[in-house]
Design an enzyme around this catalytic site. Structure first.
Site, PDB file in Angstrom:
ATOM      1  N   ASP A   1      43.264 -23.183  41.760  1.00 49.88           N
ATOM      2  CA  ASP A   1      43.316 -22.309  42.925  1.00 49.88           C
ATOM      3  C   ASP A   1      41.962 -21.636  43.102  1.00 49.88           C
ATOM      4  O   ASP A   1      41.729 -20.537  42.635  1.00 49.88           O
ATOM      5  CB  ASP A   1      44.422 -21.272  42.724  1.00 49.88           C
TER       6      ASP A   1
ATOM      7  N   TYR B   1      35.440 -27.094  37.811  1.00 48.09           N
ATOM      8  CA  TYR B   1      36.004 -28.334  37.278  1.00 48.09           C
ATOM      9  C   TYR B   1      35.863 -29.414  38.338  1.00 48.09           C
ATOM     10  O   TYR B   1      36.114 -29.169  39.515  1.00 48.09           O
ATOM     11  CB  TYR B   1      37.501 -28.183  36.950  1.00 48.09           C
TER      12      TYR B   1
ATOM     13  N   CYS C   1      68.898  16.488  30.516  1.00 46.40           N
ATOM     14  CA  CYS C   1      68.857  15.556  31.644  1.00 46.40           C
ATOM     15  C   CYS C   1      69.694  14.322  31.313  1.00 46.40           C
ATOM     16  O   CYS C   1      69.417  13.609  30.350  1.00 46.40           O
ATOM     17  CB  CYS C   1      67.411  15.154  31.936  1.00 46.40           C
TER      18      CYS C   1
ATOM     19  N   LYS D   1      53.620 -28.456  44.325  1.00 42.73           N
ATOM     20  CA  LYS D   1      53.321 -27.037  44.189  1.00 42.73           C
ATOM     21  C   LYS D   1      54.291 -26.340  43.237  1.00 42.73           C
ATOM     22  O   LYS D   1      55.442 -26.750  43.076  1.00 42.73           O
ATOM     23  CB  LYS D   1      53.398 -26.351  45.574  1.00 42.73           C
TER      24      LYS D   1
ATOM     25  N   CYS E   1      68.541  15.583  37.095  1.00 48.04           N
ATOM     26  CA  CYS E   1      69.062  16.856  36.578  1.00 48.04           C
ATOM     27  C   CYS E   1      68.530  18.075  37.308  1.00 48.04           C
ATOM     28  O   CYS E   1      68.951  19.192  37.029  1.00 48.04           O
ATOM     29  CB  CYS E   1      68.770  16.985  35.080  1.00 48.04           C
TER      30      CYS E   1
ATOM     31  N   LYS F   1      46.366 -28.299  39.773  1.00 45.46           N
ATOM     32  CA  LYS F   1      45.795 -27.967  41.083  1.00 45.46           C
ATOM     33  C   LYS F   1      45.180 -26.582  40.966  1.00 45.46           C
ATOM     34  O   LYS F   1      45.871 -25.576  40.887  1.00 45.46           O
ATOM     35  CB  LYS F   1      46.862 -27.990  42.174  1.00 45.46           C
TER      36      LYS F   1
ATOM     37  N   GLU G   1      46.872 -33.972  37.349  1.00 43.46           N
ATOM     38  CA  GLU G   1      45.866 -32.931  37.105  1.00 43.46           C
ATOM     39  C   GLU G   1      46.417 -31.581  37.532  1.00 43.46           C
ATOM     40  O   GLU G   1      47.279 -31.514  38.388  1.00 43.46           O
ATOM     41  CB  GLU G   1      44.616 -33.205  37.975  1.00 43.46           C
TER      42      GLU G   1
ATOM     43  N   CYS H   1      63.481  16.847  39.191  1.00 45.45           N
ATOM     44  CA  CYS H   1      64.029  15.584  38.676  1.00 45.45           C
ATOM     45  C   CYS H   1      65.240  15.162  39.492  1.00 45.45           C
ATOM     46  O   CYS H   1      66.168  15.959  39.675  1.00 45.45           O
ATOM     47  CB  CYS H   1      64.405  15.766  37.208  1.00 45.45           C
TER      48      CYS H   1
ATOM     49  N   CYS I   1      60.021  14.728  33.754  1.00 46.41           N
ATOM     50  CA  CYS I   1      61.113  15.673  33.917  1.00 46.41           C
ATOM     51  C   CYS I   1      61.096  16.580  32.687  1.00 46.41           C
ATOM     52  O   CYS I   1      60.967  16.107  31.562  1.00 46.41           O
ATOM     53  CB  CYS I   1      62.435  14.910  34.005  1.00 46.41           C
TER      54      CYS I   1
HETATM   55  S1  IVH Z   1      42.023 -33.906  45.222  1.00 47.05           S
HETATM   56  C1  IVH Z   1      41.582 -36.693  48.480  1.00 47.05           C
HETATM   57  N1  IVH Z   1      42.511 -32.627  42.980  1.00 47.05           N
HETATM   58  O1  IVH Z   1      43.359 -28.655  46.801  1.00 47.05           O
HETATM   59  C2  IVH Z   1      42.047 -35.633  47.582  1.00 47.05           C
HETATM   60  N2  IVH Z   1      42.243 -31.358  44.969  1.00 47.05           N
HETATM   61  O2  IVH Z   1      44.851 -29.451  49.426  1.00 47.05           O
HETATM   62  C3  IVH Z   1      41.340 -34.353  47.776  1.00 47.05           C
HETATM   63  N3  IVH Z   1      42.415 -28.928  44.654  1.00 47.05           N
HETATM   64  O3  IVH Z   1      40.847 -28.379  49.058  1.00 47.05           O
HETATM   65  C4  IVH Z   1      41.624 -33.308  46.821  1.00 47.05           C
HETATM   66  N4  IVH Z   1      42.732 -28.999  42.473  1.00 47.05           N
HETATM   67  O4  IVH Z   1      40.060 -28.017  46.694  1.00 47.05           O
HETATM   68  C5  IVH Z   1      42.297 -32.521  44.307  1.00 47.05           C
HETATM   69  N5  IVH Z   1      42.904 -31.626  40.926  1.00 47.05           N
HETATM   70  C6  IVH Z   1      42.682 -31.524  42.245  1.00 47.05           C
HETATM   71  C7  IVH Z   1      42.636 -30.273  42.888  1.00 47.05           C
HETATM   72  C8  IVH Z   1      42.423 -30.233  44.278  1.00 47.05           C
HETATM   73  C9  IVH Z   1      42.604 -28.203  43.537  1.00 47.05           C
HETATM   74  C10 IVH Z   1      42.250 -28.362  46.006  1.00 47.05           C
HETATM   75  C11 IVH Z   1      41.080 -28.953  46.738  1.00 47.05           C
HETATM   76  C12 IVH Z   1      41.529 -29.169  48.147  1.00 47.05           C
HETATM   77  C13 IVH Z   1      42.963 -28.785  48.137  1.00 47.05           C
HETATM   78  C14 IVH Z   1      43.753 -29.914  48.771  1.00 47.05           C
END
Ligand code: IVH
Length: 668
Positions: free
Chosen positions: A118, A224, A431, A313, A410, A116, A114, A407, A425
């Site tokens: 932010d 999500y 220049c 990451k 020049c 991650k 999935e 400038c 300039c």
């Molecule tokens: S799973 C037991 N899935 O990342 C697993 N976390 O460092 C718990 N996060 O605070 C988290 N996308 O808010 C999971 N697809 C995803 C995620 C996700 C973002 C965040 C989550 C958590 C942090 C974990």
């Protein structure tokens, strides 16, 4: 009392509104325009005002309620909210997979992968299908009760769909802000003289923790779902479970995938990283989870993170470093651009030592000073920029920076035009810096494409007074060139040959090469198509210029003024005298642009142009460029590392073109 018909109408409106919400947020496939949704909602609000006894807590009108009286209460999580172990290197991922295979005694593991997201983690509790609690992560054991704010987020259903929900369902997910929503919010805040947010994540967190849900309701928050804390009544594979949650009306990222083994994980990381910049939301990596819930239970936990999951990451897109100095660069048109010299810092996957500061206004607005610790951002192939200073770490003797009044190249006076952000300039082609940039531009790939004429060589030619205007390039001979540094007989002969080969450009290239202000590749192509020859362009009035697609009043004035200037006419004449013979273009009017009615989708990175250049070029020929593939897509144009759009194209049997194919389209 309401009559039967009113009750039925209210019922129907609620069902329709819930349905449209589901289509919009979960299926990403809205069937009505926003205005129509608003009309239905207004009708429901009116009926509920007339019949308050019929209001229910899960009615779509009941998203904004009262603020909690004494701030947010603390709530204990029935199931703790865990964190994830992080990996940065491929090796860490291989180790993760190896540990799981050994522990489960299996050859290959099925994973869910999935993005991650932010944003801010959230726990949502549904009882008998109704949203009863929204809580932040807090320290993982207990968080804050933000239910009244969570209810204002339209992506979060107040009521689950269907009837097949478990009695109690607690899901976990991420509340985040899209990049476009963030930009709009900041624009609105700064317009109102309020403090802006530094990034979408802070904006999401700040908006969710507003004490007044009325304010949260105005913030473009998204959600999500990525898991469940209670699993009774749900499928026993994580990926199937997310699918079941989606059917209950909870939005799940369309990027969730089921993959096999470590190779599947690494492949997912690669493709998602390539898609990162094209998304409308920030992701800071991907998350891998063992798909089978029994296998998850067998793996268990270490301290506060599951052994069955890993966050892989991406390189950070923001880092902190020291701003050593602010220098001024002189551009082709004399524009002075302040450039930050930085202590080298690894960000967005490369080491950055310079970053643009745009202009003086920007430096003042951000209050960036030499010596400051600064946040540097580099996202994708975008040039690195200084986002802000860390003001509280500033040396006591630091001074605000100001633009030099002469400038640096020049010594001519610098002028700051009223109402324009840039300082310039006034030296013109006297220049050397401007002359150098103009020649670099002239020789560039998208212009006359003179191979072997790079900036080092141009610098020598300008410094030794061998070249004043582009036409002088065509009078250089082998002995003169061979005498320059890092040059020899052979390279000099090659350059003379390259100059010779550049003498028959298309009109569009020649126009672009002339470096008329505001005339980029796309505008140059439009002008060339419209006028067909230099003579008729040079004789065009402002009105005639404005009639060209892609040309507005500002561009028209620059083009007009360019051809009025005797010096520019001399340069053009000198080029023609030196043997430049441009290839005329067939004249074409706006209504017969060749790609009208076609829609393209771009994916992956192109070699000869950026995606946004490709987009403008296609649009200038009348095409539409869409961000997602559908049955209406004419073709997908895929560069290297294409994303899931390519798979989608293949599944819908939509033609796929590579960059050569794009070149052919653009030549049409
Ligand atoms: S799973 C037991 N899935 O990342 C697993 N976390 O460092 C718990 N996060 O605070 C988290 N996308 O808010 C999971 N697809 C995803 C995620 C996700 C973002 C965040 C989550 C958590 C942090 C974990």
């Amino acid at each position: 009392m309401a009559d039967q018909a009113t009750r039925e109408r209210i019922d129907r409106l609620r069902r329709e509104l819930d349905d449209h919400n589901y289509r919009y947020y979960v299926l990403d496939d809205p069937s009505i325009p926003d205005a129509e949704y608003d009309r239905l909602l207004a009708e429901l609000e009116q009926l509920e005002r007339e019949h308050p006894e019929l209001i229910t807590v899960d009615s779509p009108t009941q998203r904004v309620g009262a603020a909690p009286a004494a701030g947010f209460e603390t709530v204990a999580h029935r199931v703790p909210m865990l964190s994830l172990a992080n990996a940065f290197e491929e090796q860490d991922v291989r180790e993760f997979d190896r540990r799981i295979r050994e522990r489960l005694d299996l050859d290959q593991i099925d994973y869910a992968a999935e993005p991650k997201l932010d944003g801010v983690a959230i726990a949502l509790r549904y009882e008998r299908g109704e949203l009863v609690l929204g809580a932040t992560r807090g320290d993982g054991r207990s968080g804050e009760n933000v239910t009244s704010n969570v209810r204002t987020i339209r992506a979060i259903p107040l009521k689950l769909r269907g009837k097949d929900w478990p009695d109690v369902l607690e899901v976990r997910g991420e509340i985040f802000m899209t990049r476009s929503g963030f930009a709009r919010l900041n624009q609105r805040l700064s317009g109102a003289g309020e403090k802006t947010f530094v990034n979408p994540r802070n904006a999401a967190a700040g908006s969710l923790r507003q004490l007044d849900p009325d304010i949260t309701a105005t913030r473009p928050l998204q959600f999500y779902c990525y898991g469940a804390a209670t699993v009774e009544g749900l499928p026993q594979r994580h990926s199937d479970m997310l699918e079941a949650l989606r059917e209950l009306g909870l939005p799940v990222s369309s990027q969730v995938a089921r993959v096999q083994g470590v190779d599947g994980l690494l492949e997912y990381h690669r493709t998602t990283l390539a898609e990162r910049d094209g998304l409308d939301y920030d992701i800071d990596g991907v998350v891998y989870k063992v798909d089978d819930l029994d296998q998850q239970r067998e793996m268990g936990f270490v301290s506060r993170a599951p052994r069955w999951a890993l966050a892989h990451k991406f390189p950070a897109q923001e880092e902190i470093t020291r701003l050593l100095d602010i220098e001024v660069q002189v551009g082709r048109t004399g524009a002075l651009t302040p450039v930050a010299r930085l202590e080298p810092v690894f960000v967005g996957g490369v080491t950055v030592t310079n970053a643009t500061l745009h202009n003086l206004d920007e430096i003042r607005r951000k209050d960036v000073r030499p010596g400051d610790q600064v946040v540097v951002r580099r996202a994708g192939d975008v040039i690195p920029e200084v986002v802000r200073s860390i003001v509280d770490q500033r040396p006591a003797d630091s001074q605000p920076w100001s633009m030099p009044d002469h400038c640096p190249a020049c010594g001519s006076a610098v002028e700051q035009v009223e109402g324009e952000a840039v300082a310039r300039c006034t030296g013109g082609l006297v220049c050397p810096a401007q002359r150098m940039r103009a020649l670099e531009h002239f020789a560039g790939r998208a212009a006359m494409d003179i191979e072997g004429l790079g900036s080092r060589l141009i610098q020598q030619l300008v410094e030794r007074d061998l070249v004043h205007s582009p036409a002088d390039l065509y009078h250089l001979d082998v002995p003169t060139l061979a005498a320059l540094e890092r040059m020899a007989e052979k390279s000099a002969a090659n350059l003379v040959q390259a100059l010779e080969a550049s003498k028959t450009p298309g009109l569009a290239r020649l126009l672009f090469a002339l470096g008329i202000r505001e005339v980029g590749e796309v505008t140059a192509a439009s002008l060339a198509r419209h006028f067909g020859s230099l003579e008729s362009l040079a004789g065009a009035s402002i009105e005639e210029l404005i009639a060209v697609p892609d040309v507005g009043p500002v561009v028209a004035e620059h083009v007009f003024n360019f051809f009025q200037e005797p010096h520019n006419r001399e340069v053009i004449q000198a080029l023609l005298d030196a043997g430049i013979q441009y290839q005329a273009e067939p004249v074409r009017q706006a209504d017969d642009l060749p790609l009208v009615g076609n829609t393209y989708v771009l994916t992956g990175s192109l070699e000869r142009r950026t995606r946004s250049e490709a987009r403008s070029a296609l649009e200038a020929l009348g095409a539409k460029v869409a961000s997602s593939v559908s049955k209406k897509t004419t073709a997908v144009i895929a560069g290297s590392d294409p994303g899931s759009k390519l798979d989608k194209a293949e599944s819908l049997a939509i033609p796929v073109l590579d960059e050569d194919g794009l070149d052919e389209l653009l030549a049409s």
